[in-house]
Design a protein around this motif. Sequence first.
Motif, PDB file in Angstrom:
ATOM      1  N   LEU A 176       0.828  -1.212   0.000  1.00  0.00           N
ATOM      2  CA  LEU A 176       0.000   0.000   0.000  1.00  0.00           C
ATOM      3  C   LEU A 176       0.858   1.256   0.000  1.00  0.00           C
ATOM      4  O   LEU A 176       0.466   2.280  -0.572  1.00  0.00           O
ATOM      5  CB  LEU A 176      -0.935  -0.008   1.213  1.00  0.00           C
ATOM      6  N   LYS A 177       2.025   1.186   0.599  1.00  0.00           N
ATOM      7  CA  LYS A 177       2.926   2.338   0.614  1.00  0.00           C
ATOM      8  C   LYS A 177       3.338   2.721  -0.807  1.00  0.00           C
ATOM      9  O   LYS A 177       3.427   3.904  -1.152  1.00  0.00           O
ATOM     10  CB  LYS A 177       4.166   2.039   1.461  1.00  0.00           C
ATOM     11  N   GLU A 180       0.680   4.909  -2.648  1.00  0.00           N
ATOM     12  CA  GLU A 180       0.220   6.158  -2.030  1.00  0.00           C
ATOM     13  C   GLU A 180       0.089   7.316  -3.009  1.00  0.00           C
ATOM     14  O   GLU A 180      -0.802   8.165  -2.870  1.00  0.00           O
ATOM     15  CB  GLU A 180       1.170   6.557  -0.889  1.00  0.00           C
ATOM     16  N   GLN A 183      -3.559   7.492  -5.986  1.00  0.00           N
ATOM     17  CA  GLN A 183      -4.965   7.415  -5.605  1.00  0.00           C
ATOM     18  C   GLN A 183      -5.854   7.866  -6.768  1.00  0.00           C
ATOM     19  O   GLN A 183      -5.636   8.927  -7.356  1.00  0.00           O
ATOM     20  CB  GLN A 183      -5.228   8.270  -4.373  1.00  0.00           C
ATOM     21  N   ILE A 189      -9.029   0.877  -1.857  1.00  0.00           N
ATOM     22  CA  ILE A 189      -8.373   0.090  -0.810  1.00  0.00           C
ATOM     23  C   ILE A 189      -9.425  -0.367   0.189  1.00  0.00           C
ATOM     24  O   ILE A 189     -10.103   0.447   0.811  1.00  0.00           O
ATOM     25  CB  ILE A 189      -7.296   0.917  -0.076  1.00  0.00           C
ATOM     26  N   PRO A 191     -10.862  -2.413   3.690  1.00  0.00           N
ATOM     27  CA  PRO A 191     -10.373  -2.590   5.067  1.00  0.00           C
ATOM     28  C   PRO A 191      -9.473  -3.816   5.215  1.00  0.00           C
ATOM     29  O   PRO A 191      -8.484  -3.777   5.958  1.00  0.00           O
ATOM     30  CB  PRO A 191     -11.660  -2.740   5.872  1.00  0.00           C
ATOM     31  N   GLU A 193      -7.501  -5.065   2.921  1.00  0.00           N
ATOM     32  CA  GLU A 193      -6.202  -4.726   2.332  1.00  0.00           C
ATOM     33  C   GLU A 193      -5.419  -3.785   3.248  1.00  0.00           C
ATOM     34  O   GLU A 193      -4.192  -3.887   3.349  1.00  0.00           O
ATOM     35  CB  GLU A 193      -6.419  -4.103   0.947  1.00  0.00           C
ATOM     36  N   GLU A 194      -6.139  -2.882   3.910  1.00  0.00           N
ATOM     37  CA  GLU A 194      -5.480  -2.002   4.885  1.00  0.00           C
ATOM     38  C   GLU A 194      -4.819  -2.824   5.985  1.00  0.00           C
ATOM     39  O   GLU A 194      -3.692  -2.552   6.405  1.00  0.00           O
ATOM     40  CB  GLU A 194      -6.510  -1.044   5.501  1.00  0.00           C
ATOM     41  N   GLY A 197      -1.808  -4.758   4.364  1.00  0.00           N
ATOM     42  CA  GLY A 197      -0.708  -3.903   3.937  1.00  0.00           C
ATOM     43  C   GLY A 197      -0.316  -4.072   2.485  1.00  0.00           C
ATOM     44  O   GLY A 197       0.684  -3.504   2.047  1.00  0.00           O
ATOM     45  N   LYS A 199      -1.986  -5.034  -1.813  1.00  0.00           N
ATOM     46  CA  LYS A 199      -3.162  -5.105  -2.673  1.00  0.00           C
ATOM     47  C   LYS A 199      -2.765  -5.702  -4.013  1.00  0.00           C
ATOM     48  O   LYS A 199      -1.680  -5.421  -4.539  1.00  0.00           O
ATOM     49  CB  LYS A 199      -3.742  -3.695  -2.888  1.00  0.00           C
TER      50      LYS A 199
END
Length: 245
Positions: A176-177, A180, A183, A189, A191, A193-194, A197, A199
């Motif tokens: 996910l970083k 960033e 978007q 994204i 929950p 996947e959050e 960490g 996707k």
Amino acid sequence: MNDHLILVGGKSAAGKSASLMNLRDPEGVMYLNCESGKKLPFASKFMKGPDGKSGFTITDPAQVEEAFEVAETMPHVHTIVVDSLTYLLDMYESVYVLTATDGRKAWQDYQQFFKRLMQKWVAESSKNVIFTAHTVDQMNESEMVIETKVPCKGALKNNGIESYFSCVIAAKKMSLKALEDYQNDLLVITPEEEALGYKYVFQTKLTKDTVNERIRGPMGLWSTKETFIDNDIQKVIDHLHDYYG
């Protein structure tokens, strides 16, 4: 020419087959399974084959050409999926090349099979057409760089499989970083996947870190923010329909 033709490349377990899960009206999807009848990673409701099960198990490459011909007589079929092109070409080699008495002619037929599939059946098809393919990292000795591409044999290597497609996207697993700065409305994204960490995504455009991959698309199809989107092939189809009108 088919404006709704997509090649989804990627390494094993990168989410290529899973990206088919949200295809609308699944009964109108002709799914051609070229990977020894391997099960999809979800419960599909695609058009049923002769055995009454979802999808068609391909055991002879000629069946793929026959499927394209038959699909044109079936108005309810809106999408044809070949999963995967890599295994289809391997199958042709096993069925026709390795058993041939004239190996030179057999490799010429291998090349002509693929060209006929693309230049006749795919080009003339009125359906959305999706191919998946496995990619490998190979050294380009003339440029001394590692390229990521769809492997093939014979004379097809000269142009490369990707040259027959105007829309080539890559299935990937990304942190996910790393996402960033990208978007956009096509990148959601969840929950889960959050919490994890990472996707599964499609990469639609090249970046400075991936210049030796063979991702491509028509000019203006994707914005820079849309370099990474959900690995949902229906979103790609809708985007192509909007682009071409």
